[in-house]
Design an enzyme around this catalytic site. Structure first.
Site, short mmCIF file in Angstrom:
data_model
loop_
_atom_site.label_atom_id
_atom_site.label_comp_id
_atom_site.label_asym_id
_atom_site.label_seq_id
_atom_site.Cartn_x
_atom_site.Cartn_y
_atom_site.Cartn_z
N ASN A 1 -4.40 -4.15 5.65
CA ASN A 1 -5.07 -3.16 4.81
C ASN A 1 -4.34 -3.08 3.47
O ASN A 1 -3.22 -2.57 3.40
CB ASN A 1 -5.08 -1.81 5.51
CG ASN A 1 -5.79 -0.72 4.71
OD1 ASN A 1 -6.01 -0.84 3.52
ND2 ASN A 1 -6.12 0.38 5.39
N CYS B 1 -8.78 3.81 -1.02
CA CYS B 1 -9.40 2.59 -0.52
C CYS B 1 -10.83 2.40 -1.00
O CYS B 1 -11.40 1.32 -0.85
CB CYS B 1 -9.36 2.57 1.00
SG CYS B 1 -7.68 2.70 1.67
N HIS C 1 -14.20 -2.71 3.01
CA HIS C 1 -12.76 -2.46 2.93
C HIS C 1 -12.13 -2.93 4.23
O HIS C 1 -12.60 -2.61 5.33
CB HIS C 1 -12.51 -0.97 2.70
CG HIS C 1 -11.10 -0.55 2.95
ND1 HIS C 1 -10.02 -1.22 2.40
CD2 HIS C 1 -10.58 0.46 3.70
CE1 HIS C 1 -8.91 -0.63 2.79
NE2 HIS C 1 -9.22 0.37 3.58
#
Length: 332
Positions: free
Chosen positions: A288, A116, A258
């Protein structure tokens, strides 16, 4: 070698996501959860899921083409392609496939694996090549199809992840450098907090020699540990970057994090004393998407006019590794 000086301009962005949308109500039909439970704890309502005919390379190519068009250049102008992903179509890498799909015949291409944090790490890597005068036009892509590796019976993780791709064009310039500061960090002692592990089976070959072959287990995550890690380390990384750039929280136009959890983003903003209305968030629509989440959110904000040329953006990625990083840049 193109001697372009030390300046970096960020001139284009693009994104792409699969057509199919998995809603919280859909998930409630699969596991013991509800729209209210998911939304309250994560800020997520939807996530896009790749079909059998949608590949990471194809999504990335669309995002890349949109970014190249915004930058006002052509694919043959690209010197370098960096693909940040944990889920390539091919374990050998997918950057070269994307290079072929978009016709970037003059570009070298490679994959970068930092989960990520990948898009921030790719931006920082691109800046090194540009500042060294090695390349003039660099395309960075963050893309993941995490739905391939989700345990859809695990309520704690299956509600979180979606698929998508985002891209950015960075160009060498003799004008003002738009990448103001950055930092990258890793802590392998917490590696087991978030994993997509390989598992093997033994295959005897000849006497005393056995090969191991297998596949990958679904994603596992210690949500509490990842939350604690993010709300502690991300504000610290951004604060260091702001100090390096001689900026304060008041100088930041947008906070671009993020998209892991809305509560994490709100907590980071609070610690930095940045108003929550400055958070760029599209987590409600995409969930996500790992390395894709930062460029997906940026592209939406640029195209709807929120982010304007000259705006100062504090960005941070964080996740498996554990890895985290921050970059402060001006758009345009």
């Amino acid at each position: 070698m193109n001697n372009m000086g030390a300046g970096i301009a960020i001139t284009g962005c693009g994104s792409a996501a699969p057509e199919a949308v998995l809603t919280n109500d859909h998930l409630a039909q699969m596991v013991a959860t509800s729209d209210e439970w998911i939304n309250t704890r994560t800020g997520m309502s939807n996530r896009h899921i790749a079909s059998a005919t949608e590949s990471l390379s194809q999504l990335s190519a669309v995002a890349a083409q949109n970014a190249i068009a915004m930058a006002g250049i052509t694919a043959t102008d690209i010197d370098l392609i960096i693909l940040a992903t944990s889920t390539p179509d091919d374990l050998f890498g997918s950057a070269c496939k994307i290079q072929g799909l978009i016709g970037a015949t003059n570009a070298v291409a490679f994959d970068l694996g930092a989960a990520c944090s990948g898009f921030i790490f790719a931006l920082i890597t691109a800046s090194g090549f540009i500042r060294a005068g090695v390349y003039k036009n660099v395309l960075i892509i963050g893309a993941d199809i995490l739905s391939r590796w989700v345990d859809w019976s695990d309520r704690s993780s299956c509600v979180l992840f979606g698929d998508g791709a985002g891209a950015m064009v960075c160009q060498g310039t003799s004008q003002d450098d738009r990448l103001l500061s950055f930092g990258m960090y890793s802590n392998g002692s917490q590696n087991d907090s978030l994993n997509l592990n390989y598992y093997s089976q033994s295959k005897p070959l000849v006497e005393n020699i056995t090969a191991q072959y297998g596949s990958y287990k679904p994603i596992t995550m210690n949500g509490k540990e990842v939350y604690r890690f993010a709300v502690a380390k991300v504000p610290e990384a951004i604060s260091k970057a702001m100090f390096q750039a001689n900026l304060t929280a008041d100088d930041i136009d947008w906070l671009l994090l993020h998209q892991a959890n809305q509560r994490i983003m709100d907590a980071v903003a609070k610690r930095l004393k940045i108003p929550t209305e400055k958070i760029l968030s599209n987590i409600a629509e995409y969930g996500n998407t790992s390395a894709a989440s930062i460029p997906l959110a940026l592209d939406a904000a640029v195209r709807d006019g929120r982010v304007q040329p000259g705006h100062t953006i504090a960005a941070s990625g964080f996740g498996a590794g554990l890895t985290w990083g921050a970059a402060i840049f001006k758009w345009g």
